[in-house]
Design an enzyme around this catalytic site. Structure first.
Site, PDB file in Angstrom:
ATOM      1  CG  MET A 113      -1.842   1.130   1.395  1.00 36.90           C
ATOM      2  SD  MET A 113      -2.828   1.554   0.011  1.00 36.90           S
ATOM      3  CE  MET A 113      -3.136   3.163  -0.074  1.00 36.90           C
ATOM      4  CD  GLU A 119       2.577  -0.253  -3.537  1.00 38.87           C
ATOM      5  OE1 GLU A 119       1.551   0.954  -3.369  1.00 38.87           O
ATOM      6  OE2 GLU A 119       2.075  -1.102  -4.165  1.00 38.87           O
ATOM      7  CD  GLU A 141      -3.441   0.910  -7.759  1.00 36.55           C
ATOM      8  OE1 GLU A 141      -2.476   0.443  -8.225  1.00 36.55           O
ATOM      9  OE2 GLU A 141      -3.934   1.310  -6.884  1.00 36.55           O
TER      10      GLU A 141
HETATM   11 ZN    ZN Z   1      -1.065   0.338  -6.734  1.00 38.29          ZN
END
Ligand code: ZN
Length: 814
Positions: free
Chosen positions: A313, A348, A370
């Site tokens: 994350m 990340e 993303e």
């Molecule tokens: Zn991601």
């Protein structure tokens, strides 16, 4: 009053709070929660999304977790501005027990009565003020609350691990994306409500606390309690807030731009943190240069959390990872885990710009976050870690995405979503992989330099803001593609002049403006992808596009139309030719007749191609006679496309098998993997249907195709990452399918290993094959199972687990 009154019955519980506000100089709240249900006031808001007229500016959070009772208490002071008169403040809260609440008018002494209503289905609370809040004024909302640490993997949650001595230890960590910040503190939990955060964490002296920003001071509250004060953050979305209380250890380095990078892990695994630290240093330096925008925080911590749901994350300044994604043991980890670790860190850290600095307005455009992070993994790692040859694997991502995107159940990259469950569904292959593949297609079309200039322009323009799809396309539109690149074309302001000398190879230069938005809308607002059918008649190449769909018998919908940036090479020219196809059918005219034509060069485009008449035969001959005339990605894409066409009955399976015959001479990882990916599932299908004869014939066929390559594999860890990954897959396949030379060798290794009671160190890339053969005997299986129960090293456990599952003994499997 702007709040809406719903006619829908709300099941929320009612807290009636009387708050006396004693003024700014003496902020003592005399509120007391009265939870008897009180009068049945209706919740003043009936929408899932929060109203837009109350805007958070700054959060002051104090969080105090108790790792013994597994609870935490907190207080949030949120500075808000109001743009329209209202008597209520609606914000998110989930499973928080609110004990006090107040609204304080900035600069004015006022006594307010504040009632708190909760509407659980929408995870909202409403603070009802007796006196209306006025536009243009700022207020401070103060809320005290307590809650249990979450037992799941989101919100502020409990995680545990065992030390080498077997002692169980507890830590608390956060995972807020997409909608769980509201489980840790009351907040305006939507990505567009960006604010600054000043966080204080209370902890025992034996623990340490981490958050997005560095600690500016630590205050002793009692002899057993200290309070860390973290610096105020930059403006950011709630889902990026993070804090951890643990007994982790760390290693640190400073990047060449002066950013302190640290990797945190449980103390026993600190020696596995070194690889990640070095990778993160290189990658952060790369991104600062690539984006021409400095990383705005003074530090970046990477923390390996023992219990973690997703891979990692991107919390700003404090990225969190599952242990197997961050920790790397040079002795025990396999080649593929080195690749995975590097890419996930690259992902990340790319988010620190794409996602954190510039954030999607709402979750329907999650792919902006993303898709870009996924795409940047390949851009960055190919430069920072060239030895990993990461570019070899990009194609695989696109083929995976097409696998799910070809189903009728797929969805457009940009899809409307509202509630938390729908938002969670967006975190799929379509947002991640397809998003990155269509960006790669756009880059190939615009050229790398122009694409990058557009990205930088986009990131600079929208820093600390939120964006929609079209903002990205608009940033790209004023930058023209540069076939026949001329230095003068790119002006200082990044605007380019039309190239007057349009070449035949650049059809789009005929147009005055390149409409990136119109083109990309066809890829982001429709699901699926096109199949382009090519028919060559002399010098004329007839093209036709349709929606490729699997498992649907009726012809696909005719409404689907894509703007496809076609590319091709021919037997006469290996210079990539380009043609933007914007209609259902079109015709290309070649300068001369050709023996073969290959579309979608390098498979940089997100579409598949069918060659009518003898088009496939010519390509199959080419592969058999001289396969290296076209690139390994072109070879892999032909293998993929031919089987895709068999699935929709455009080609016979014998044609596809005919093409695979050339694999006897193939040595490159992508085509070999693609060949195995297509052939092995067919074999397994027959095996499961008890078609023994056919299954055995097919197994012979596959083993025969790859036999030379299997025989060449050395049983050690030498070679590049690609070579090692290829070795791992080939030997596992050969041993599991009973190829005798492989089985003999694996048995020999397994016996030695068993004799040493598992102390002998096996080459990591052949381990799975050795275990898989060992697990075939009852004794070997039991031995492996005993080792499985002992191991604390995750990757080793996974390998044994896989081998155990390959047993043919039903009792063992049970
Ligand atoms: Zn991601």
């Amino acid at each position: 009053m702007a709040a809406l009154f719903s006619t829908r019955p709300f099941s929320g519980r009612l807290l009636s709070l009387m708050v006396a506000l004693l003024g700014l100089t003496c902020p003592a709240f005399s509120a007391s929660a009265d939870q008897d249900g009180g009068n049945n006031m209706q919740f003043p808001w009936d929408k899932m999304r929060l109203p837009r007229h109350v805007i958070p500016v700054h959060y002051d959070l104090l969080i105090h977790p108790n790792l013994t009772t597994l609870t935490f208490s907190g207080s949030a002071k949120i500075e808000i501005t109001v743009t329209q008169q209202t008597s209520s403040v609606i914000l998110h809260s989930k499973r928080l027990h609110i004990t006090k609440a107040a609204i304080e008018a900035g600069g004015a002494r006022s006594v307010q009565e504040v009632q708190v209503l909760e509407h659980q289905p929408f995870e909202q609370v409403a603070l009802l003020a007796a006196e209306p809040l006025h536009p243009g004024h700022s207020y401070t909302v103060s809320i005290s609350y307590s809650a249990n640490l979450s037992e799941s993997f989101h919100g502020f949650y409990k995680s545990t691990y065992r030390t080498q001595n077997g002692e169980l230890r507890v830590l608390a960590s956060t995972q807020f994306e997409p909608t769980a910040a509201r489980m840790a503190f009351p907040c305006f939990d939507e990505p567009a409500f960006k604010a600054r955060f000043s966080i204080k964490i209370r902890r025992e002296p034996k623990h340490l606390a981490l958050s997005n920003m560095p600690i500016v001071k630590t205050v002793n509250i009692t002899s057993w309690l200290v309070e860390d004060h973290f610096d105020t953050s930059v403006k950011m979305s709630t889902y990026l807030v993070a804090f951890i209380v643990s007994d982790f250890k760390s290693v640190s380095k400073i990047t060449s731009h002066g950013i302190k990078i640290s990797v945190y892990t449980v103390p026993d695994k600190i020696n596995q943190a070194v690889y990640a630290l070095d990778a993160a240093v290189k990658l952060l330096d790369f991104y600062e240069d690539y984006f021409s925008i400095p990383y705005p925080l003074p530090k970046q911590d990477l923390a390996a959390i023992p219990d973690f749901q997703s891979g990692a994350m991107e919390n700003w300044g404090l990225t969190t990872y599952r242990e197997s994604a961050l920790l790397y043991d040079p002795e025990k980890s396999s080649a593929s885990s080195k690749l995975w670790t590097t890419m996930i860190i690259a992902h990340e850290l790319a988010h620190q710009w794409f996602g954190n600095l510039v954030t999607m307005e709402w979750w329907n455009d999650l792919w902006l976050n993303e898709g870009f992070a996924k795409f940047m993994e390949f851009v960055s790692v190919s430069i920072t870690h060239p030895e990993l040859r990461v570019e070899d694997y990009f194609l695989g991502k696109c083929l995976d995405a097409m696998e799910v995107d070809a189903l009728n159940s797929s969805h457009p990259v940009s899809t409307p979503v509202e509630d938390p469950a729908q938002i969670l569904e967006m975190f799929d292959d379509v947002s991640y992989e397809k998003g990155s593949c269509i960006l790669n297609m756009l880059r190939d079309y615009m050229t790398a330099d122009v694409f990058k200039a557009g990205l930088v322009q986009y990131l600079q323009k929208y820093s600390y803001q939120n964006t929609k799809n079209e903002d990205l396309w608009n940033s790209m539109t004023n930058i023209c593609p540069t076939v026949d690149t001329d230095e003068n074309e790119l002006q200082g302001d990044n605007f380019c002049r039309r190239n007057q000398l349009s070449s035949s190879s650049a059809h789009w230069t005929k147009r005055e403006t390149l409409d990136v938005r119109a083109m990309m809308n066809t890829w982001t607002l429709q699901k699926g992808f096109p199949l382009v059918t090519v028919t060559v008649r002399g010098k004329n190449v007839h093209l036709q596009q349709e929606h490729y769909m699997k498992g649907v018998d009726s012809p696909s919908s005719t409404e689907y139309l894509w703007h496809i940036p076609l590319t091709y090479i021919t037997s006469k020219s290996d210079t990539v030719q380009r043609f933007l196809m914007t209609t259902k059918t079109d015709v290309l005219i070649l300068p001369e007749e050709v023996e073969w034509i290959k579309f979608n060069v390098g498979m940089n485009g997100y579409y598949i191609v069918h060659y009518e008449d003898d088009g496939w035969d010519h390509l199959i001959s080419l592969l058999k006679e001289n396969h290296t005339v076209i690139s390994s990605n072109d070879r892999a894409s032909l293998i993929n496309n031919v089987f895709q066409l068999v699935r929709i009955r455009k080609l016979s399976i014998s044609k596809a098998f005919d093409l695979t015959l050339y694999l006897k001479h193939e040595t490159h990882i992508m085509p070999v993997f693609q060949g195995m990916n297509e052939l092995i599932p067919i074999y397994k299908l027959m095996e499961r249907r008890d078609m023994d004869d056919t299954a055995n014939q097919l197994k012979e066929y596959i083993v025969n195709l790859f036999k030379d390559l299997i025989d060449k594999q050395s049983w050690n860890d030498e070679g590049s990452v690609s070579e090692r990954m290829l070795k791992h897959s080939l030997l596992l396949f050969a041993c599991v399918r009973g190829y005798q030379p492989c089985v003999d060798k694996a048995q020999e290794y397994f016996m030695k290993w068993q004799k040493s009671n598992g102390t002998l160190s096996l080459p990591t890339d052949v381990k799975t094959a050795v275990y898989a053969i060992g697990a075939q005997t009852s004794e070997g299986w039991d031995f492996l199972f005993s080792k499985y129960r002992l191991h604390s090293f995750n990757l080793e456990k996974h390998k044994i687990e896989l081998a155990l599952s390959l047993s043919r003994n039903n009792d063992k499997l049970q």
